[in-house]
Design an enzyme around this catalytic site. Structure first.
Site, short mmCIF file in Angstrom:
data_model
loop_
_atom_site.label_atom_id
_atom_site.label_comp_id
_atom_site.label_asym_id
_atom_site.label_seq_id
_atom_site.Cartn_x
_atom_site.Cartn_y
_atom_site.Cartn_z
N LYS A 102 0.83 -1.20 0.00
CA LYS A 102 0.00 0.00 0.00
C LYS A 102 0.87 1.25 0.00
CE LYS A 102 -0.36 0.21 5.05
NZ LYS A 102 -1.27 0.25 6.21
N TYR B 116 14.41 30.72 6.82
CA TYR B 116 13.31 31.52 7.35
C TYR B 116 13.37 31.65 8.87
CZ TYR B 116 11.13 30.95 2.74
OH TYR B 116 10.87 30.97 1.41
#
Length: 423
Positions: A39, A271
């Site tokens: 999956k 940042y």
């Protein structure tokens, strides 16, 4: 000598390691069949190549969450037993029936929809009934099990379904000794015994996931569902490292250093300037970020091997890039140098577990979240057929092939004596 093409980033997927992991897991559960769970694009490793590698190494089943994933396996030409378990109303039931998938049913609505699809398709649906033995997610509550079993048996007698499996999922198999493990096993045995008393003859009964496959042999029943362990990641560091279980991490994530530059003392980095240089130093720009799946929560902590040394992310992880402080001596690091974010660890590089600890998460998430703009490069794919032939010859010589099924309620891990766990 062929020179490698330059790259921004890539995830190298070692299919030889994956095949070895499948063989190691089969050895852990020798009397049960093995399902390789593929999956979520095989936990970020590439579903189709990994599915083929797992089958080549002896996995008898493949497992997916969604029916779309399972149908994609069929579209890729992959046959054999494939199970999918995460359904919503109106799902592609008829396509699943026609593709000979095993579909999970947790309630009456799903049984009605798959029965209708089977009637339209003119063939019986392969159905596995899931019980909620204590996880509290998908699955039929014990109080509703009797109604579901009765309805499924009626549909089976009418020829619209074939009940191929009875299953459940552990909540705490990665916590050895947790009281829920024994409690869930007891409930599962009781529900299996009831269904079999009512005439259900499943091909497989299963509850064991990766941690249970590795540490709870009483839970193996007829099938173990192995997910993250197939990819060489320990389902719980408390249980042991991958090497402790004979596993090897399959994914190595690399990037090319995009820029190297000198900066003065007191220079802010990324940042918010959460990192400020303490002196004149050299910064290296690594061109991957949270859009590629690098966890922002690892800002200031995520480890990277650059120039033969571990570095930590300097400042915040941005969408497409992050920075590492290479130190006052630039050394041999230049643009185009290799930055290894994680891998098996035997080359000195960090591991997915190291990144999980830096980000406050689990290694499952680290590999699964690597985004689609990072190309997967599958290694050792060509040796697959040869390895498969050698293994078949050895099994024929020694008579030790895995049959993958115990019989009767009192068989290995059966309703009478066994225990259980989830994927």
């Amino acid at each position: 000598m062929t020179q490698e093409a330059p790259f921004r980033a890539r995830a190298e997927i070692d299919l030889a390691a994956l095949r070895a992991n499948v063989r190691a897991l089969r050895a852990r559960a020798p009397r049960a069949a093995l399902m390789a769970v593929v999956k979520s694009d095989a936990y970020g490793h590439g579903m189709v190549p990994c599915a083929r590698a797992a089958l080549a190494a002896g996995a008898q089943w493949l497992g997916t969450a969604t029916p779309e994933e399972a149908l994609a396996l069929r579209a890729a030409g992959i046959g054999g037993r494939v199970m999918c378990w995460l359904w919503t109303p109106g799902g592609p039931w008829r396509e699943a029936v026609e593709a000979d998938l095993d579909v999970s049913v947790s309630g009456m609505w799903a049984l009605r929809e798959v029965t209708r699809a089977a009637e339209e398709a003119g063939r019986a649906a392969r159905v596995q009934l899931k019980a909620d033995t204590g996880l509290g997610r998908n699955g039929c509550q014990p109080a509703d099990w009797f109604e579901l079993v009765a309805a499924a048996r009626a549909a089976e007698q009418a020829g619209t379904v074939r009940i191929t499996g009875l299953w459940s999922h552990f909540a705490c198999a990665d916590e050895p000794g947790h009281p829920s493990i024994a409690a869930q096993l007891s409930v599962f045995r009781d529900l299996v015994a009831y269904a079999e008393k009512e005439g259900v003859e499943p091909e497989v009964r299963h509850i064991a996931n990766s941690p249970a496959a590795l540490t709870l042999p009483e839970s193996h029943f007829d099938l173990v569902r192995t997910g993250v362990a197939v990819y060489g990641i320990s389902p719980s560091p408390e249980l042991g490292t991958p090497a402790d279980f004979g596993l090897r991490p399959v994914m190595t994530l690399k990037a090319s250093v995009a820029l190297v530059k000198r900066v003065p003392p007191g220079h802010g980095v990324s940042y918010g300037h959460h990192y400020v240089t303490g002196g004149e130093t050299t910064l290296g720009l690594v061109p991957v970020g949270y859009a590629d799946g690098i966890p922002r929560h690892a800002s200031g902590r995520g480890p990277v091997l650059v120039g033969g040394e571990w570095r930590r992310i300097a400042g915040r992880v941005a969408m497409d890039q992050f920075v590492v402080d290479l130190g006052p001596d630039r050394g041999a690091v230049e643009e185009g140098a290799e930055a290894v974010l994680f891998g098996p660890g035997d080359g000195g590089e960090p591991t997915a577990q190291d990144w999980a600890e830096a980000a406050g998460t689990i290694a499952y998430e680290i590999v699964t979240r690597i985004g689609p703009r990072v190309p997967r490069v599958h290694l050792h794919e060509q040796e697959q057929e040869q390895e498969q032939e050698q293994e078949q010859e050895q099994e024929q010589e020694h008579g030790n092939g895995v049959t993958g099924a115990s019989t009767g309620a009192g068989g290995n891990g059966g309703a009478g004596t066994g225990t259980a766990s989830g994927d």
